[in-house]
Design an enzyme around this catalytic site. Structure first.
Site, PDB file in Angstrom:
ATOM      1  N   TYR A  93       0.843  -1.191   0.000  1.00 37.06           N
ATOM      2  CA  TYR A  93       0.000   0.000   0.000  1.00 37.06           C
ATOM      3  C   TYR A  93       0.883   1.248   0.000  1.00 37.06           C
ATOM      4  O   TYR A  93       1.898   1.264  -0.680  1.00 37.06           O
ATOM      5  CB  TYR A  93      -1.000  -0.051   1.174  1.00 37.06           C
ATOM      6  CG  TYR A  93      -2.199   0.812   0.845  1.00 37.06           C
ATOM      7  CD1 TYR A  93      -3.039   0.477  -0.220  1.00 37.06           C
ATOM      8  CD2 TYR A  93      -2.460   1.981   1.533  1.00 37.06           C
ATOM      9  CE1 TYR A  93      -4.096   1.296  -0.571  1.00 37.06           C
ATOM     10  CE2 TYR A  93      -3.526   2.791   1.190  1.00 37.06           C
ATOM     11  CZ  TYR A  93      -4.335   2.448   0.137  1.00 37.06           C
ATOM     12  OH  TYR A  93      -5.379   3.255  -0.219  1.00 37.06           O
ATOM     13  N   ARG A 146      -9.674  10.573  -7.629  1.00 37.55           N
ATOM     14  CA  ARG A 146      -8.769  11.310  -6.755  1.00 37.55           C
ATOM     15  C   ARG A 146      -7.900  10.323  -5.998  1.00 37.55           C
ATOM     16  O   ARG A 146      -8.037  10.141  -4.802  1.00 37.55           O
ATOM     17  CB  ARG A 146      -9.587  12.185  -5.792  1.00 37.55           C
ATOM     18  CG  ARG A 146      -8.840  13.360  -5.207  1.00 37.55           C
ATOM     19  CD  ARG A 146      -9.014  13.449  -3.706  1.00 37.55           C
ATOM     20  NE  ARG A 146      -8.425  12.286  -3.029  1.00 37.55           N
ATOM     21  CZ  ARG A 146      -8.563  12.028  -1.735  1.00 37.55           C
ATOM     22  NH1 ARG A 146      -9.281  12.789  -0.976  1.00 37.55           N
ATOM     23  NH2 ARG A 146      -7.985  10.945  -1.197  1.00 37.55           N
ATOM     24  N   LYS A 164      -6.356  -2.111  -0.530  1.00 39.75           N
ATOM     25  CA  LYS A 164      -7.140  -1.974   0.705  1.00 39.75           C
ATOM     26  C   LYS A 164      -7.765  -3.310   1.115  1.00 39.75           C
ATOM     27  O   LYS A 164      -7.845  -3.618   2.309  1.00 39.75           O
ATOM     28  CB  LYS A 164      -8.231  -0.917   0.527  1.00 39.75           C
ATOM     29  CG  LYS A 164      -7.714   0.523   0.627  1.00 39.75           C
ATOM     30  CD  LYS A 164      -7.409   0.905   2.068  1.00 39.75           C
ATOM     31  CE  LYS A 164      -6.754   2.275   2.181  1.00 39.75           C
ATOM     32  NZ  LYS A 164      -7.697   3.364   2.330  1.00 39.75           N
ATOM     33  N   GLU A 235     -13.696   4.843  -1.515  1.00 39.65           N
ATOM     34  CA  GLU A 235     -12.266   5.122  -1.485  1.00 39.65           C
ATOM     35  C   GLU A 235     -11.862   6.032  -2.642  1.00 39.65           C
ATOM     36  O   GLU A 235     -12.143   5.749  -3.814  1.00 39.65           O
ATOM     37  CB  GLU A 235     -11.488   3.803  -1.576  1.00 39.65           C
ATOM     38  CG  GLU A 235     -10.012   3.924  -1.335  1.00 39.65           C
ATOM     39  CD  GLU A 235      -9.676   4.254   0.107  1.00 39.65           C
ATOM     40  OE1 GLU A 235      -8.659   4.943   0.322  1.00 39.65           O
ATOM     41  OE2 GLU A 235     -10.402   3.821   1.014  1.00 39.65           O
ATOM     42  N   ASP A 236     -11.222   7.164  -2.312  1.00 42.02           N
ATOM     43  CA  ASP A 236     -10.602   8.057  -3.293  1.00 42.02           C
ATOM     44  C   ASP A 236     -11.588   8.606  -4.320  1.00 42.02           C
ATOM     45  O   ASP A 236     -11.283   8.669  -5.519  1.00 42.02           O
ATOM     46  CB  ASP A 236      -9.421   7.357  -3.972  1.00 42.02           C
ATOM     47  CG  ASP A 236      -8.214   7.264  -3.039  1.00 42.02           C
ATOM     48  OD1 ASP A 236      -8.267   7.851  -1.949  1.00 42.02           O
ATOM     49  OD2 ASP A 236      -7.222   6.608  -3.396  1.00 42.02           O
ATOM     50  N   ASP A 258     -13.388   5.993   3.819  1.00 45.62           N
ATOM     51  CA  ASP A 258     -12.134   5.908   4.567  1.00 45.62           C
ATOM     52  C   ASP A 258     -11.354   7.215   4.509  1.00 45.62           C
ATOM     53  O   ASP A 258     -10.705   7.599   5.481  1.00 45.62           O
ATOM     54  CB  ASP A 258     -11.277   4.762   4.032  1.00 45.62           C
ATOM     55  CG  ASP A 258     -10.037   4.544   4.882  1.00 45.62           C
ATOM     56  OD1 ASP A 258     -10.171   4.471   6.113  1.00 45.62           O
ATOM     57  OD2 ASP A 258      -8.922   4.480   4.320  1.00 45.62           O
ATOM     58  N   ASP A 259     -11.389   7.926   3.379  1.00 45.59           N
ATOM     59  CA  ASP A 259     -10.658   9.188   3.261  1.00 45.59           C
ATOM     60  C   ASP A 259     -11.194  10.223   4.239  1.00 45.59           C
ATOM     61  O   ASP A 259     -10.447  11.084   4.711  1.00 45.59           O
ATOM     62  CB  ASP A 259     -10.755   9.730   1.835  1.00 45.59           C
ATOM     63  CG  ASP A 259     -10.299   8.716   0.808  1.00 45.59           C
ATOM     64  OD1 ASP A 259      -9.136   8.294   0.883  1.00 45.59           O
ATOM     65  OD2 ASP A 259     -11.114   8.326  -0.042  1.00 45.59           O
ATOM     66  N   ASN A 397      -0.118  11.749   1.196  1.00 44.62           N
ATOM     67  CA  ASN A 397       0.712  10.705   0.624  1.00 44.62           C
ATOM     68  C   ASN A 397       0.375  10.578  -0.855  1.00 44.62           C
ATOM     69  O   ASN A 397      -0.639  11.119  -1.291  1.00 44.62           O
ATOM     70  CB  ASN A 397       0.535   9.367   1.385  1.00 44.62           C
ATOM     71  CG  ASN A 397      -0.918   8.921   1.472  1.00 44.62           C
ATOM     72  OD1 ASN A 397      -1.619   8.869   0.458  1.00 44.62           O
ATOM     73  ND2 ASN A 397      -1.374   8.600   2.661  1.00 44.62           N
TER      74      ASN A 397
END
Length: 536
Positions: A93, A146, A164, A235-236, A258-259, A397
């Site tokens: 990851y 993203r 993930k 996610e993202d 999660d973000d 990150n």
């Protein structure tokens, strides 16, 4: 074991033991002659695989090697990851997954995960039946718009969902067959990708507006029918979509982002632990965010909940939280303020970043910009001027996008910073001091949330679960870890962290009336019994 025989058994990644099949098994399953003589147990296989991995000259080659190992021997892959978490997680990851996503179409070997495109409209429920496993408990879904701090990577974002789901297995012991990576491949506005002859995704501009939202809704409703026990992790997604889907589906669907929520919980945990070091009451601490995206605003909202839990009113809680964007301090007179940030736009004269630190005197500075080097020397030195122990949390990150490095934070604060980051950094020696900086990795949070939801069959995932997870995570940091400059536990203990978080999630679910059956009396033992342990 599946009803497999001979070469089919050897080639099945979930069932194979490769050279570890015993003499008796080789006879029973038609494997004689198909394997070398030696019966090599999983420890010897692990030693061989690690030797091969460590021979690779860069991290992306190591990523490719590990991904190939997952495709051919699932149990060996997860044994290596669990036993060597600190070494392997950054390869599986962050930060390596960012580079892997950029190169995804070029390093593609075998299909993993499930892809949905606009051409599947009207058929999503039907095609979900093509997935080989039928009892799915965890779905990680992205639309690739993203990815980390890298932007729109289209179908290459599948690397995030794959990574993930691997963390759910390794960090929380949710069985691999219960996990499903999903890519909503709705196109990409990244022209370079669309023009890449090796790109594997839907080669059109992004689906937008009502057509996009209708496709997402069809997916959500199809999952509820086909996999009614699954939780959905967003996610993202781009910030407006991330909040829209969380607000739309959170009250009725077993889902979270999660973000927004995972990042919020791990960041809050770091602040809780930092308060133990600074000896300041959490309720007295002032927080400043650089960045106004989903991670920052989501964290601010959970912080308000934490302040209220500590005895403050909602207005008192918001007064302790400030935002800075590229134009400077976000204040009430700004012409444009994002809706989620508006409650934190206080009455104050406009000013730049460094002047804002001087005026507000925050105890904690949190970066969530996706832009490297935004915590400059002037910024860190100003934080050190107004704090004996400035708390610096650089969340962005991959590593190339972090607001400042660990070495910079310690050097510019004369060794007084309490530092954490979203990407891992090597230990730092500053003069006579030795620091082992902590990584604020969401892997401390979301796997335990998922395990708790799986164990309890909670109908929904609530903010209270993330607040509880943050407290648990902070409480598990030892004095020894703090003495080394870390505000998080060692990643070597992440499965224990996940188990304890899962217990807290179950307790919150019971308290909030989200479960139908009484939880077992020995809850921790029950949860441990559910956790996948990859052995032969």
């Amino acid at each position: 074991m599946k009803n497999l025989y001979g070469k089919a058994l050897l080639d099945d990644p979930s069932c194979t033991k490769s050279t570890a099949f015993t003499r008796e098994e080789r006879q029973k399953y038609g494997l004689r002659g198909l394997l070398p003589y030696d019966v090599a147990n999983i420890s010897k296989q692990k030693e061989r695989a690690l030797e091969n991995m460590r021979c690779k000259t860069n991290d992306i080659e190591k990523y490719i090697f590990l991904n190939a190992l997952l495709e051919r021997n699932q149990r060996l892959f997860y044994r290596i990851m669990i036993d060597h978490m600190e070494e392997v997680m950054p390869l599986v990851y962050t930060p390596t997954v960012g580079e892997a996503c950029k190169a995804f179409a070029h390093i593609f070997r075998r299909p993993q995960g499930f892809y949905i495109t606009p051409e599947d409209r009207g058929d999503i429920a039907a095609i979900l039946d093509n997935w080989p496993e039928k009892d799915i408990r965890v779905i990680v879904v992205t639309d690739g718009e993203r990815i980390l701090g890298l932007g729109d990577l289209g179908a290459n974002g599948m690397g995030i969902s794959i990574g993930k789901t691997a963390l759910y297995v390794a960090c929380a012991g949710i069985r691999p067959e219960y996990c499903m990576p999903v890519m909503l491949d709705v196109g990409t506005n990244n022209l370079a990708l669309r023009e890449d002859p090796l790109y594997l995704g839907y080669p059109h501009a992004r689906l937008e507006g009502e057509a996009y939202h209708a496709l997402v809704d069809e997916f959500i409703q199809a999952v509820r029918v086909r996999f009614p026990r699954a939780l959905i992790q967003f996610e993202d997604f781009l910030t407006p979509n991330a909040f829209r889907f969380l607000d739309q589906y959170g009250p009725s669907v077993r889902c979270f982002n999660d973000d927004i929520q995972g990042t919020a919980a791990v960041t809050l945990a770091g602040v809780y632990t930092a308060s133990r070091i600074t000896k300041k009451k959490f309720s007295d601490m002032r927080i400043m965010f650089l960045g106004t995206g989903s991670a920052a605003s989501g964290t601010a909202e959970l912080m308000v909940m934490a302040y209220r839990d500590a005895g403050l009113s909602a207005s008192q809680a918001r007064e302790r939280i400030w935002f800075v964007d590229r134009k400077g301090l976000v204040v009430s007179t700004n012409e444009v303020i994002k809706p989620r940030v508006k409650p934190f736009a206080h009455v104050h004269p406009p000013c730049g970043f460094v002047d804002a630190i001087e005026a507000v005197r925050p105890d904690v500075l949190i970066g969530a910009t996706g832009v490297a080097n935004t915590f400059t020397e002037a910024v860190i030195r100003k934080m050190a001027d107004v704090n004996e122990r400035p708390v610096i949390i650089a969340l962005s990150n991959p590593t190339s996008h972090t607001e400042c490095t660990a070495e910079e934070a310690y050097a510019w604060s004369d060794g007084r910073a309490i530092y954490a980051s979203g990407s891992p950094f090597d230990p730092v020696r500053y003069k006579t001091q030795y620091f082992q900086p902590a990584q604020g990795n969401n892997a401390y949070i979301f796997p335990g949330i998922g395990l708790g939801v799986y164990a309890s069959s909670a109908r929904l995932i609530t903010q209270s679960m993330f607040l509880s997870a943050a407290r648990v995570l902070s409480d598990l940091v030892t004095d020894t870890e703090i003495s080394k400059g870390s505000v998080y536990p060692s990643l070597r203990r992440v499965r224990t962290v996940s188990k304890v978080i899962a217990v807290s999630v179950c307790e919150v679910a019971a308290r909030e009336g989200l479960i139908e059956e009484k939880l077992p009396d020995q809850l921790e033992d029950y949860i441990e019994s559910l956790m996948y342990n990859p052995i032969y």
